[in-house]
Design an enzyme around this catalytic site. Sequence first.
Site, PDB file in Angstrom:
ATOM      1  N   ASP A  37      43.845  32.193  42.168  1.00  0.00           N
ATOM      2  CA  ASP A  37      45.232  31.896  41.924  1.00  0.00           C
ATOM      3  C   ASP A  37      45.668  30.560  42.650  1.00  0.00           C
ATOM      4  OD1 ASP A  37      45.299  32.551  44.797  1.00  0.00           O
ATOM      5  OD2 ASP A  37      46.737  34.510  44.241  1.00  0.00           O
ATOM      6  N   CYS A  60      41.333  33.792  46.149  1.00  0.00           N
ATOM      7  CA  CYS A  60      42.822  34.000  46.216  1.00  0.00           C
ATOM      8  C   CYS A  60      43.168  33.887  47.686  1.00  0.00           C
ATOM      9  CB  CYS A  60      43.520  35.527  45.786  1.00  0.00           C
ATOM     10  SG  CYS A  60      42.890  37.002  46.683  1.00  0.00           S
ATOM     11  N   THR A  66      43.596  36.197  50.337  1.00  0.00           N
ATOM     12  CA  THR A  66      42.820  37.133  50.920  1.00  0.00           C
ATOM     13  C   THR A  66      41.525  37.197  50.551  1.00  0.00           C
ATOM     14  OG1 THR A  66      43.777  38.939  50.199  1.00  0.00           O
ATOM     15  CG2 THR A  66      44.722  37.989  51.987  1.00  0.00           C
ATOM     16  N   HIS A  69      21.908  44.852  47.965  1.00  0.00           N
ATOM     17  CA  HIS A  69      22.218  46.404  47.973  1.00  0.00           C
ATOM     18  C   HIS A  69      23.143  46.834  46.957  1.00  0.00           C
ATOM     19  CE1 HIS A  69      20.491  47.311  52.319  1.00  0.00           C
ATOM     20  NE2 HIS A  69      19.735  46.439  51.713  1.00  0.00           N
ATOM     21  N   HIS A  91      18.262  51.639  45.971  1.00  0.00           N
ATOM     22  CA  HIS A  91      19.848  50.971  45.746  1.00  0.00           C
ATOM     23  C   HIS A  91      20.076  51.303  44.156  1.00  0.00           C
ATOM     24  CE1 HIS A  91      19.684  49.367  49.830  1.00  0.00           C
ATOM     25  NE2 HIS A  91      18.585  48.875  49.359  1.00  0.00           N
TER      26      HIS A  91
HETATM   27  C1  RB5 Z   1      49.556  35.048  47.129  1.00  0.00           C
HETATM   28  O1  RB5 Z   1      50.649  34.854  48.024  1.00  0.00           O
HETATM   29  C2  RB5 Z   1      48.505  36.126  47.658  1.00  0.00           C
HETATM   30  O2  RB5 Z   1      49.357  37.449  47.666  1.00  0.00           O
HETATM   31  C3  RB5 Z   1      47.062  36.052  46.907  1.00  0.00           C
HETATM   32  O3  RB5 Z   1      46.731  34.933  46.968  1.00  0.00           O
HETATM   33  C4  RB5 Z   1      46.217  37.219  47.152  1.00  0.00           C
HETATM   34  O4  RB5 Z   1      46.151  36.884  48.803  1.00  0.00           O
HETATM   35  C5  RB5 Z   1      46.323  38.701  47.291  1.00  0.00           C
HETATM   36  O5  RB5 Z   1      45.670  39.583  47.475  1.00  0.00           O
END
Ligand code: RB5
Length: 151
Positions: free
Chosen positions: A8, A66, A68, A99, A134
């Site tokens: 994203d 993304c 996180t 695994h 596994h």
């Molecule tokens: C975008 O702001 C953020 O929410 C997205 O990149 C991600 O971290 C979602 O899990």
Amino acid sequence: MKIVLGADHAGYDLKEELKSILQQEGAEFLDVGTLNGEESVDYPDYAEAVARKVASGEFDRGVIVCGTGIGVAIAANKVKGIRAANCDNPVSARFSREHNDANVLTMGSRIIGSEVAKEILRVWLKAQFEGGRHAGRVDKISKIEERSGVS
Ligand code: RB5
């Protein structure tokens, strides 16, 4: 190895940086976007695009970034046959292959630096599923999908 890559807006810059590693490792890759830099988009769209191309067998594995790594992992794991692992260190990346036979790697650009991300990707591309004990456990994950009726 054929890799499909997505991100994203939050993951866009890191996605671009990871291409050098894919090239160094001799992977053939397709970028499914976002191609619009930091213009806001919805991460599930890119997670699903990557996951479908892996699940169909068109690509061997997928990489999604993304902010996180969490949202794209949750979304990708809704697609049948996908085992997406959100990794923030090379040890997790290696075990996710050895695994769990993870076929999608996710990372968070707001969580790890680009050098760590590159090392995670290098390790993840090289590590192989160990099978053996596994394999039965991964089969059990597939059985959960069957009981849940995911597609
Ligand atoms: C975008 O702001 C953020 O929410 C997205 O990149 C991600 O971290 C979602 O899990």
